[in-house]
Design a protein around this motif. Structure first.
Motif, PDB file in Angstrom:
ATOM      1  N   LEU A  60      26.659 -62.728 -58.591  1.00 15.69           N
ATOM      2  CA  LEU A  60      27.385 -61.548 -58.121  1.00 15.69           C
ATOM      3  C   LEU A  60      28.065 -60.809 -59.264  1.00 15.69           C
ATOM      4  CD1 LEU A  60      28.992 -62.953 -54.832  1.00 15.69           C
ATOM      5  CD2 LEU A  60      27.070 -61.362 -55.029  1.00 15.69           C
ATOM      6  N   TYR A  61      28.485 -61.564 -60.279  1.00 14.85           N
ATOM      7  CA  TYR A  61      29.194 -60.933 -61.392  1.00 14.85           C
ATOM      8  C   TYR A  61      28.227 -60.350 -62.420  1.00 14.85           C
ATOM      9  CZ  TYR A  61      32.307 -60.333 -65.391  1.00 14.85           C
ATOM     10  OH  TYR A  61      33.000 -59.808 -66.448  1.00 14.85           O
ATOM     11  N   LEU A  62      27.191 -61.109 -62.766  1.00 20.65           N
ATOM     12  CA  LEU A  62      26.281 -60.682 -63.835  1.00 20.65           C
ATOM     13  C   LEU A  62      25.132 -59.817 -63.335  1.00 20.65           C
ATOM     14  CD1 LEU A  62      26.070 -64.065 -65.796  1.00 20.65           C
ATOM     15  CD2 LEU A  62      27.448 -62.054 -66.370  1.00 20.65           C
ATOM     16  N   ARG A  63      24.721 -60.049 -62.078  1.00 14.88           N
ATOM     17  CA  ARG A  63      23.575 -59.336 -61.497  1.00 14.88           C
ATOM     18  C   ARG A  63      22.371 -59.356 -62.431  1.00 14.88           C
ATOM     19  NH1 ARG A  63      25.313 -56.287 -57.269  1.00 14.88           N
ATOM     20  NH2 ARG A  63      23.116 -56.410 -56.689  1.00 14.88           N
ATOM     21  N   PRO A  64      21.846 -60.544 -62.738  1.00 17.87           N
ATOM     22  CA  PRO A  64      20.715 -60.633 -63.689  1.00 17.87           C
ATOM     23  C   PRO A  64      19.404 -60.174 -63.055  1.00 17.87           C
ATOM     24  CG  PRO A  64      21.196 -62.788 -62.780  1.00 17.87           C
ATOM     25  CD  PRO A  64      22.255 -61.858 -62.238  1.00 17.87           C
ATOM     26  N   PRO A  66      17.876 -57.353 -62.296  1.00 19.97           N
ATOM     27  CA  PRO A  66      17.932 -56.482 -61.115  1.00 19.97           C
ATOM     28  C   PRO A  66      16.598 -55.824 -60.787  1.00 19.97           C
ATOM     29  CG  PRO A  66      19.018 -55.424 -62.974  1.00 19.97           C
ATOM     30  CD  PRO A  66      18.742 -56.847 -63.391  1.00 19.97           C
ATOM     31  N   ALA A  67      15.849 -55.412 -61.821  1.00 19.89           N
ATOM     32  CA  ALA A  67      14.563 -54.757 -61.560  1.00 19.89           C
ATOM     33  C   ALA A  67      13.577 -55.730 -60.928  1.00 19.89           C
ATOM     34  CB  ALA A  67      13.991 -54.189 -62.856  1.00 19.89           C
ATOM     35  N   ASP A  68      13.573 -56.974 -61.375  1.00 15.01           N
ATOM     36  CA  ASP A  68      12.667 -57.979 -60.823  1.00 15.01           C
ATOM     37  C   ASP A  68      13.006 -58.272 -59.358  1.00 15.01           C
ATOM     38  OD1 ASP A  68      11.265 -59.316 -63.491  1.00 15.01           O
ATOM     39  OD2 ASP A  68      13.293 -58.602 -63.833  1.00 15.01           O
ATOM     40  N   ILE A  69      14.299 -58.410 -59.084  1.00  9.50           N
ATOM     41  CA  ILE A  69      14.730 -58.686 -57.714  1.00  9.50           C
ATOM     42  C   ILE A  69      14.409 -57.510 -56.802  1.00  9.50           C
ATOM     43  CG2 ILE A  69      16.750 -59.112 -56.253  1.00  9.50           C
ATOM     44  CD1 ILE A  69      17.955 -60.652 -58.623  1.00  9.50           C
ATOM     45  N   ALA A  70      14.647 -56.295 -57.296  1.00 13.05           N
ATOM     46  CA  ALA A  70      14.334 -55.106 -56.502  1.00 13.05           C
ATOM     47  C   ALA A  70      12.842 -55.012 -56.228  1.00 13.05           C
ATOM     48  CB  ALA A  70      14.828 -53.852 -57.226  1.00 13.05           C
ATOM     49  N   ALA A  71      12.016 -55.336 -57.232  1.00 14.31           N
ATOM     50  CA  ALA A  71      10.562 -55.297 -57.040  1.00 14.31           C
ATOM     51  C   ALA A  71      10.122 -56.353 -56.028  1.00 14.31           C
ATOM     52  CB  ALA A  71       9.850 -55.506 -58.372  1.00 14.31           C
ATOM     53  N   PHE A  72      10.734 -57.535 -56.079  1.00 13.41           N
ATOM     54  CA  PHE A  72      10.394 -58.593 -55.133  1.00 13.41           C
ATOM     55  C   PHE A  72      10.749 -58.168 -53.709  1.00 13.41           C
ATOM     56  CE2 PHE A  72      11.850 -62.272 -52.653  1.00 13.41           C
ATOM     57  CZ  PHE A  72      10.693 -63.030 -52.635  1.00 13.41           C
ATOM     58  N   ARG A  73      11.932 -57.594 -53.528  1.00 11.32           N
ATOM     59  CA  ARG A  73      12.339 -57.142 -52.194  1.00 11.32           C
ATOM     60  C   ARG A  73      11.418 -56.043 -51.684  1.00 11.32           C
ATOM     61  NH1 ARG A  73      18.877 -56.789 -53.356  1.00 11.32           N
ATOM     62  NH2 ARG A  73      19.286 -59.044 -53.270  1.00 11.32           N
ATOM     63  N   ALA A  74      11.032 -55.130 -52.560  1.00 12.11           N
ATOM     64  CA  ALA A  74      10.128 -54.055 -52.143  1.00 12.11           C
ATOM     65  C   ALA A  74       8.768 -54.618 -51.732  1.00 12.11           C
ATOM     66  CB  ALA A  74       9.967 -53.040 -53.275  1.00 12.11           C
ATOM     67  N   ALA A  75       8.289 -55.620 -52.480  1.00 17.23           N
ATOM     68  CA  ALA A  75       7.007 -56.241 -52.128  1.00 17.23           C
ATOM     69  C   ALA A  75       7.084 -56.922 -50.771  1.00 17.23           C
ATOM     70  CB  ALA A  75       6.600 -57.246 -53.208  1.00 17.23           C
ATOM     71  N   ARG A 341      26.678 -52.755 -55.199  1.00 16.20           N
ATOM     72  CA  ARG A 341      25.406 -52.104 -55.447  1.00 16.20           C
ATOM     73  C   ARG A 341      24.257 -53.074 -55.254  1.00 16.20           C
ATOM     74  NH1 ARG A 341      25.836 -49.916 -61.297  1.00 16.20           N
ATOM     75  NH2 ARG A 341      27.100 -51.785 -61.510  1.00 16.20           N
ATOM     76  N   THR A 342      23.161 -52.585 -54.701  1.00 15.94           N
ATOM     77  CA  THR A 342      21.970 -53.401 -54.543  1.00 15.94           C
ATOM     78  C   THR A 342      21.304 -53.599 -55.896  1.00 15.94           C
ATOM     79  OG1 THR A 342      20.523 -51.504 -54.170  1.00 15.94           O
ATOM     80  CG2 THR A 342      21.628 -52.451 -52.240  1.00 15.94           C
ATOM     81  N   ALA A 343      20.343 -54.530 -55.931  1.00 19.53           N
ATOM     82  CA  ALA A 343      19.621 -54.778 -57.183  1.00 19.53           C
ATOM     83  C   ALA A 343      18.899 -53.520 -57.658  1.00 19.53           C
ATOM     84  CB  ALA A 343      18.629 -55.929 -56.992  1.00 19.53           C
ATOM     85  N   GLY A 344      18.339 -52.748 -56.713  1.00 17.55           N
ATOM     86  CA  GLY A 344      17.657 -51.517 -57.088  1.00 17.55           C
ATOM     87  C   GLY A 344      18.609 -50.512 -57.712  1.00 17.55           C
ATOM     88  N   GLU A 345      19.817 -50.422 -57.165  1.00 14.01           N
ATOM     89  CA  GLU A 345      20.811 -49.496 -57.726  1.00 14.01           C
ATOM     90  C   GLU A 345      21.275 -49.957 -59.094  1.00 14.01           C
ATOM     91  OE1 GLU A 345      22.776 -47.943 -53.532  1.00 14.01           O
ATOM     92  OE2 GLU A 345      23.599 -49.699 -54.554  1.00 14.01           O
TER      93      GLU A 345
END
Length: 366
Positions: A60-64, A66-75, A341-345
């Motif tokens: 929650l603090y570092l949000r590592p 984010p692009a990978d997590i957003a891509a996974f959620r979109a998939a 903010r979401t991972a995509g944001e």
């Protein structure tokens, strides 16, 4: 600790399915008192709990990534139109297997009506598998489960059928399914079937319209139901049956994988399942803990070679469905999404560093 957590899944099975014959039960109180007064066991459990909290807080603090997590959620979101198919497979395949093997829902539930059991399992399973009269079939199967449960409490070992069948009734057959084909034919006034259709307009459409407002609750039903199943299995199959659970640890030489006290295997597996269940019920980091659950099932199947695979197909499928749907409403994940903010944001902000991060920064720049 990380190594132990990775292999703990090897003990997360339905203990009743793999307990060696002649195993003697152990006193639950004596087992728990002895375990929780052993410094090493307590230390490992506390370290695991602290590491879990630190991991959640650190994310929650570092949000590592984010692009990978957003891509996974979109998939995962791209597969939502196949959710009905996945749910039908998750329920239909194990029911067909149960029918051929002559048990009702769970391998532990054998009734003195083998022919009736085979007809029920095979017919209901094939109807669900092909998506024919999907919602009616799901409601019928759920009715049989609930009616039989009071006299055969061992069906609780297959409690995942409750959320699974409810979700099928809410979502419907989806595509590909026989229901989808019939619906298209019935909707086309040029087809002969549309003139003789016996049930689509009179039954299927009205029922679907009534259920539609509740379809969004399918993820809630799934995660709460699966969470209850995990807690039940963790507590009743591990912590409350230490004799049988210790026998399973010895049978598969699990201490050879990670050389720790056998009691730590039992307690670690039970508490891990209970934790996953609690997090799923709360809807907290649902996709993440669904991946953890998937890993537990996988290590179970590879670690316990004689564990009945068909008894876990339903759980595999329903956990996979949660990967697609996420937590849904009434969840910690939704609460967090409304406040951080979401991972995509986060990923978008990371590639546009000149954009002001706050109103105060915007004012100061102007």
């Amino acid at each position: 600790m990380a190594t132990f957590a990775m292999f703990a899944g090897s003990a997360t099975a339905h203990v009743e399915y793999v307990t060696p014959p002649g195993t003697q039960p152990a006193n639950v109180v004596d087992f728990l008192v002895a375990a929780f007064t052993t410094p090493l066991i307590v230390g490992v459990l506390v370290a695991g709990f602290v590491a879990t909290l630190a991991g959640i807080g650190g994310y929650l603090y570092l949000r590592p990534f984010p692009a990978d997590i957003a891509a996974f959620r979109a998939a995962m979101d791209d597969y939502r139109d196949l959710l009905g198919w996945l749910l039908r497979l998750s329920m239909g395949m194990p029911l067909i297997a149960a029918g051929f093997q002559g048990y009702l829902f769970s391998p532990a539930a054998t009734l003195p009506y083998p022919t009736a059991l085979r007809l029920f399992g095979i017919s209901v399973g094939f109807f669900l598998l092909f998506g024919l009269a999907t919602r009616v079939t799901a409601v019928w199967a759920l009715f049989v489960y609930l009616v039989t449960l009071p006299s055969h409490p061992q069906l609780l070992l297959a409690f995942e059928y409750v959320p699974g069948l409810i979700a099928v009734a809410l979502v419907g057959g989806g595509r590909p399914s026989a229901d989808a084909v019939i619906a298209r034919m019935a909707d086309d006034d040029k087809t002969f079937y549309s003139r003789v259709d016996p049930f689509y307009r009179r039954l299927a459409v009205p029922f679907a319209q009534r259920v539609k407002p509740y379809k969004q609750l399918a993820p809630v039903v799934l995660r709460v139901g699966i969470g209850i199943a995990f807690i039940y299995l963790g507590i009743t199959q591990k912590l409350m049956r230490p004799g049988e659970a210790l026998a399973v640890v010895e049978k598969y030489n699990l201490t050879g994988l990670v050389p720790v006290d056998p009691a730590l295997w039992v307690i670690g597996a039970g508490l891990t399942e209970a934790l996953v269940g609690v997090m799923l019920i709360a809807g907290a980091f649902t996709r993440g803990f669904s991946l953890v659950a998937f890993g537990l099932f996988t290590t179970t199947l590879f670690g316990l070679p004689d564990d009945p695979v068909v008894a876990h197909i339903s759980l595999f499928g329903l956990v996979s469905a949660l990967l697609i749907t996420g937590a849904g409403p009434y969840s910690v994940d939704q609460w967090l999404a409304d406040r951080i903010r979401t991972a995509g944001e986060v990923a978008t902000r990371s590639v546009t560093p000149t954009e002001p991060e706050s109103i105060d920064e915007a004012v100061s720049e102007n």
